[in-house]
Design an enzyme around this catalytic site. Sequence first.
Site, mmCIF file in Angstrom:
data_model
loop_
_atom_site.group_PDB
_atom_site.id
_atom_site.type_symbol
_atom_site.label_atom_id
_atom_site.label_comp_id
_atom_site.label_asym_id
_atom_site.label_seq_id
_atom_site.Cartn_x
_atom_site.Cartn_y
_atom_site.Cartn_z
ATOM 1 N N HIS A 11 0.836 -1.254 -0.019
ATOM 2 C CA HIS A 11 -0.120 -0.044 -0.027
ATOM 3 C C HIS A 11 0.893 1.261 0.284
ATOM 4 O O HIS A 11 1.360 1.377 1.107
ATOM 5 C CB HIS A 11 -0.844 -0.103 1.241
ATOM 6 C CG HIS A 11 -1.728 1.157 1.352
ATOM 7 N ND1 HIS A 11 -1.827 2.146 2.384
ATOM 8 C CD2 HIS A 11 -2.833 1.303 0.558
ATOM 9 C CE1 HIS A 11 -2.989 2.922 2.266
ATOM 10 N NE2 HIS A 11 -3.627 2.415 1.110
ATOM 11 N N GLU A 38 0.253 -0.984 -4.613
ATOM 12 C CA GLU A 38 -0.932 -0.013 -4.841
ATOM 13 C C GLU A 38 -0.315 1.500 -4.832
ATOM 14 O O GLU A 38 0.615 1.896 -4.166
ATOM 15 C CB GLU A 38 -1.750 0.176 -3.493
ATOM 16 C CG GLU A 38 -3.113 0.852 -3.815
ATOM 17 C CD GLU A 38 -2.772 2.228 -2.901
ATOM 18 O OE1 GLU A 38 -4.218 2.905 -2.777
ATOM 19 O OE2 GLU A 38 -1.949 2.543 -2.331
ATOM 20 N N ASP A 40 -1.775 5.696 -5.323
ATOM 21 C CA ASP A 40 -2.793 6.934 -5.698
ATOM 22 C C ASP A 40 -2.145 7.905 -6.826
ATOM 23 O O ASP A 40 -1.062 7.992 -7.020
ATOM 24 C CB ASP A 40 -2.973 7.708 -4.432
ATOM 25 C CG ASP A 40 -3.427 6.886 -3.488
ATOM 26 O OD1 ASP A 40 -4.235 6.286 -3.455
ATOM 27 O OD2 ASP A 40 -2.672 6.938 -2.305
ATOM 28 N N HIS A 53 -0.899 10.842 -2.518
ATOM 29 C CA HIS A 53 -1.949 10.710 -2.039
ATOM 30 C C HIS A 53 -2.854 11.911 -1.728
ATOM 31 O O HIS A 53 -3.921 12.007 -2.247
ATOM 32 C CB HIS A 53 -1.825 9.847 -0.700
ATOM 33 C CG HIS A 53 -3.329 9.744 -0.003
ATOM 34 N ND1 HIS A 53 -3.710 10.416 0.952
ATOM 35 C CD2 HIS A 53 -4.025 8.726 0.154
ATOM 36 C CE1 HIS A 53 -4.899 10.102 1.422
ATOM 37 N NE2 HIS A 53 -5.268 8.763 0.915
ATOM 38 N N GLU A 112 -5.080 3.794 -7.885
ATOM 39 C CA GLU A 112 -6.063 4.617 -7.376
ATOM 40 C C GLU A 112 -6.324 5.949 -7.968
ATOM 41 O O GLU A 112 -5.358 6.655 -7.852
ATOM 42 C CB GLU A 112 -6.229 4.545 -6.035
ATOM 43 C CG GLU A 112 -7.597 5.259 -5.324
ATOM 44 C CD GLU A 112 -7.671 5.370 -3.813
ATOM 45 O OE1 GLU A 112 -6.841 4.453 -3.196
ATOM 46 O OE2 GLU A 112 -8.769 5.963 -3.509
HETATM 47 O O1 G3P Z 1 -6.102 0.992 -1.278
HETATM 48 C C1 G3P Z 1 -7.239 1.685 -1.088
HETATM 49 C C2 G3P Z 1 -6.813 2.760 -0.102
HETATM 50 O O2 G3P Z 1 -5.747 3.130 -0.360
HETATM 51 C C3 G3P Z 1 -7.800 3.718 -0.144
HETATM 52 O O3 G3P Z 1 -7.603 4.552 0.898
HETATM 53 O O4 G3P Z 1 -6.845 6.865 1.475
HETATM 54 O O5 G3P Z 1 -5.310 5.042 1.479
HETATM 55 O O6 G3P Z 1 -6.186 5.920 -0.531
HETATM 56 P P1 G3P Z 1 -6.518 5.661 0.951
HETATM 57 CA CA CA Z 2 -4.864 4.569 -2.004
#
Ligand code: G3P
Ligand code: CA
Length: 252
Positions: A11, A38, A40, A53, A112
Site C-alpha cells: 500500500h 498500490e 494513488d 495521495h 487508485e
Molecule cells: O487501497 C485503497 C486505499 O488506499 C484507500 O484509501 O486513503 O489510503 O487511498 P487511501
Molecule cells: Ca490509495
Amino acid sequence: MVGGVAGIVAHRGASGEFPEHTMSAFEAAVAEGADAIECDVRLTKDQHLVCLHDRTVERTSDGTGAVSELDLADLRAMDFGSWKRPGHAESVVTLDELIELARTSGRKLFVETKHPVRFGAMVEQKLLATLQRHGLSHPDDPADAPVVVISFSGSAVWRVRRNAPGVPAVLLGEASRLLGGGAATAVRAQGIGPSVDSLRERPDTVAKARAAGRFTYCWTVDSEADVALCNGLGVEWIATNHPARTRSWLRG
Ligand code: G3P
Ligand code: CA
C-alpha cells in the site's frame, strides 16, 4: 495471487518503513516479495500523473501547494523522503516510472484515481492513455491483468470499464455499501474493495462477492489478526503497509 493464497499488495509501496509513494518504498515492496503495488495518482498542473495521495504536498514533502497547481518540475524540486527518513531526500515518482518498475519486476499495479473536483474525468482519461501507451490496456488474460484501476468513485469505475473494457476495476468503499452487489454491478466492477474495519463487521461480504463472480481487495491490513481474518475469508488481495511482515504471517 496464485492458487488461492492471498496476494500481498504493498500500500503506497512498503510505506510502513519507507516514505509513501517514493522509489525506495516501491523498491522495498519488490524486495520484500509483495505480489503487487498500490499507488494513488493525481494530475499536475501540466498534466502529468504523479503518485501522491494528498491533494497538497505539505504532509509528505518540504514543499507547499496543491498538486493540481504545481508543474512536474516544481514537484521534482521537492524532497518527498526526509519527512519520514531524515536526510534521505527522494523525488516524486511519476506513474510512468512506477509502471517501468512494475514491468521490470513483474509486479501487478493497483492504481487508485484521486479526484480533484476541477479535473473530473481527466484523471481517468490520462490514466487510460498512459496504460495504452505502455501496451497495458488489452491484457491477454483480464484475470491476470498487469494493472487494475481502483476508486471510491462509481463514476470513475464506470468510465474506466466503458472506455477500456480490458482493464479490470475495483469499486472501493465500506462493506455495507458493497455487500449487496448492486453498486458494483451498476458500474461493472470486477472486484470490490472494502476497508478491513468494515469487513470485520460484515465478513460475509467476501463470500457474497465471490458468489457474484467478483474478487475482493481489502485495505489496509496491518495487524496479524486482520491478515488471518482476510486469509480465512479467502480475500484475494490484501493491501498492507508492511509486505514482509504480512508474508511471514501468511506463511506462519
Ligand atoms: O487501497 C485503497 C486505499 O488506499 C484507500 O484509501 O486513503 O489510503 O487511498 P487511501
Ligand atoms: Ca490509495
